[in-house]
Enzyme design. Structure first.
Site, short mmCIF file in Angstrom:
data_model
loop_
_atom_site.label_atom_id
_atom_site.label_comp_id
_atom_site.label_asym_id
_atom_site.label_seq_id
_atom_site.Cartn_x
_atom_site.Cartn_y
_atom_site.Cartn_z
N CYS A 247 39.12 46.53 40.82
CA CYS A 247 37.98 45.75 41.30
C CYS A 247 36.72 46.15 40.55
O CYS A 247 35.81 45.35 40.40
CB CYS A 247 37.81 45.98 42.79
N GLU B 147 36.04 44.73 51.22
CA GLU B 147 35.88 45.22 49.85
C GLU B 147 36.52 44.17 48.96
O GLU B 147 37.75 44.04 48.94
CB GLU B 147 36.59 46.56 49.66
N GLU C 86 36.36 36.66 38.04
CA GLU C 86 37.15 37.89 37.94
C GLU C 86 38.52 37.58 37.35
O GLU C 86 39.27 36.77 37.89
CB GLU C 86 37.31 38.50 39.33
N LYS D 167 48.74 46.64 56.80
CA LYS D 167 49.50 45.55 56.18
C LYS D 167 49.27 45.67 54.68
O LYS D 167 48.25 45.25 54.16
CB LYS D 167 48.97 44.22 56.74
#
Ligand code: NAD
Length: 495
Positions: free
Chosen positions: A287, A253, A388, A178
């Site tokens: 990331c 992750e 973040e 997906k």
């Protein structure tokens, strides 16, 4: 509408229309215009894809393949990816706003994942145990789970999908992918190459659509045996909760806020370039972005000055132009989020020494561009140091000595990666040991390989991708006991 390329789902080895008969637009972040129509999958499509994956896992040619033949198939697929690398790179650029230079390099490197894990497929060995019971022959086997759900984010779509697909398939699982609703096109093209390589129908399926419509039902599906997710914290938490309800193993992750630590004994020129690659490459949408720059007091001002001078030369513009160094933000909501964080930093009292807003340059066209931005005077407790951003925004924090650097670096909920810049080998080793992060780079940044385990400490995730241990994430161990004894044992006493 007529000019837009219309994609289809990939289920059971065939292109398929979404059951709901709906498509949504995929937008080119450089032009801010739609260029493709992506099928809007839903629960019925998930059902079809999981059934196809389950059937392919249970019966037919896939489970009958030897591990060596499975590995050979992965290597054949690697050759096809190499052949189509240029075309796939262009799709990523159009769909994602990634630089063509970076995507060519990434796509040319991508086949290595399939070669490495293809090579590993027939080296998954069980053991004969020197078992302590007489008259017993006992051995272990490492077996695939069954249907794996692979859910991926919008940055580096094919790379991050391959980090799951290559080990999952090498281990003998079947997969339903997906991809992100923002960047689905490349995965749909990729799926066709699996069919062309000769993967049996149903081994790799792709259902596109939104998190709630496709990701949710996929994770919850009773026939999905293992979940591998890369994405943000909120999505990761929902996926983890849903998987927990079904008692399914999960690899996560997630995000990061990685420290890049520059000591006063560093090679300054190398460190400046490393810091820039950590935060402005891929427009900071990684990331592993080194978004917290920790600089030792004694070199803080001189270093920051050189950094600003170098970063200010970054060429922004059309990501399809090989001269461009900083491209657009991939999605409009992400563009708004980055600008919001710039305001947050200002409100918190940080000093903006570079950029600090939308890029108003003719070469940026109608795209969602943000100027490479650097804030100094950041305190580690500020939101701009703790959250973040996922964009080209760097927070500079001062430190006195090694202990303080490590304390600041570790004083955060994340633990994905860290950078250390020093010429002292003693310091490099000591500081690397003390940093609570899944990857530590010394005098380099942003290096990844199919060989090197990758994953997060703390809230950056669980489990590892890449390297030999990644394949273990897609295998479960079975112990087989065979009695060779002649006598019939007492049935009421444990053997
Ligand atoms: P996201 O979490 O919004 O989406 C990731 C994927 O999950 C998408 O396909 C989305 O549709 C799906 N999804 C969202 N909610 C879901 C739900 N409730 N159930 C099932 N599926 C759901 O992340 P994003 O915005 O696409 O990507 C950016 C994030 O990904 C950043 O936080 C970044 O740090 C992280 N990321 C991590 C790594 C890593 O390896 N650690 C790599 C790249 C990106």
């Amino acid at each position: 509408m007529q000019n837009l390329k219309t994609y289809k789902l990939h289920i059971a080895g065939k292109a398929a229309d979404p059951a709901g008969g709906e498509w949504f637009e995929s937008v080119n972040p450089y032009t801010a215009k739609p260029w493709a129509l992506i099928p809007r999958g839903g629960e019925a499509d998930v059902e079809r894809a999981v059934e196809a994956a389950d059937a392919a896992f249970t019966d037919g040619p896939w489970p009958a393949l030897s591990a060596t033949a499975r590995g050979a198939l992965l290597c054949r697929f690697a050759d096809l990816v190499a052949e189509h690398a240029g075309r796939l790179a262009e799709i990523e650029v159009r769909d994602n706003g990634k630089l063509i230079t970076e995507m060519r390099a990434q796509l040319n490197y991508l086949p290595q994942w399939y070669r490495y894990f293809g090579g590993l497929a027939d080296k998954i060995e069980g053991a004969v145990l020197p078992i302590d019971k007489p008259g017993m022959f006992t051995y272990t086997r490492h077996e695939p789970f069954g249907v794996v759900a692979a859910i991926t984010p919008w940055n580096s779509p094919l790379l991050l999908a391959s980090w799951k697909l290559a080990p999952a398939l090498a281990a003998g699982n079947t997969v339903v992918v997906k991809p992100s609703e923002h960047t689905s096109a490349s995965m749909l093209e990729f799926a066709e190459l699996f069919a062309e390589a000769g993967f049996p129908p149903g081994v790799v399926n792709v259902v596109t659509g939104f998190g709630a419509d496709v990701g949710g039902p996929l994770v919850a599906h009773p026939k999905v045996a293992k979940v591998a997710f890369t994405g943000g914290e909120a999505g990761g938490r929902s996926v983890y909760e849903a998987a927990a309800r079904g008692l399914k193993p999960v690899t996560l992750e997630l995000g990061g806020k990685s420290p890049n630590i520059v000591f006063d004994d560093a090679d300054i020129e190398g460190a400046v370039r490393g810091v820039v690659s950590g935060i402005f490459a891929a427009t900071g949408q990684t990331c592993i972005a080194g978004s917290r720059l920790l600089v030792q007091d004694s070199i803080h001002d001189a270093f920051t000055e050189r950094l600003v001078a170098f970063a200010s030369t970054a060429r922004m513009g059309d990501p399809a132009d090989t001269e461009t160094q900083v491209g657009p933000i991939t999605t409009k909501p992400q563009y708004a989020k980055v600008l919001d964080y710039i305001q947050v930093a200002r409100d918190e009292g940080a000093e903006c020494v570079l950029g600090g807003g939308p890029a108003d340059r003719p070469e940026c066209g109608d795209g969602w561009f943000v100027e490479p931005t650097i804030f100094t005077g950041v305190e580690n407790r500020m939101r701009i140091a703790q959250e973040e951003v996922f964009g080209p925004v760097l927070s500079v924090i001062r430190f006195k000595d090694e202990d303080e650097a490590v304390a600041i670096a570790n004083d955060i909920a994340y633990g994905l990666a860290a950078g250390v810049w020093t010429q002292s080998i003693k310091r490099a080793i000591k500081v690397s040991e003390r940093l609570r992060a899944g990857t530590v780079w010394v005098n380099t940044y942003r290096a990844v390989s199919f060989m090197s385990p990758f994953g997060g400490f703390k809230r950056s995730g669980m489990g590892r991708e890449n390297g030999q241990e990644a394949i273990r994430e897609y295998l479960q161990t079975k112990s087989v006991w065979i009695s060779t004894a002649d006598e019939v044992p007492d049935p009421f006493v444990i053997r």
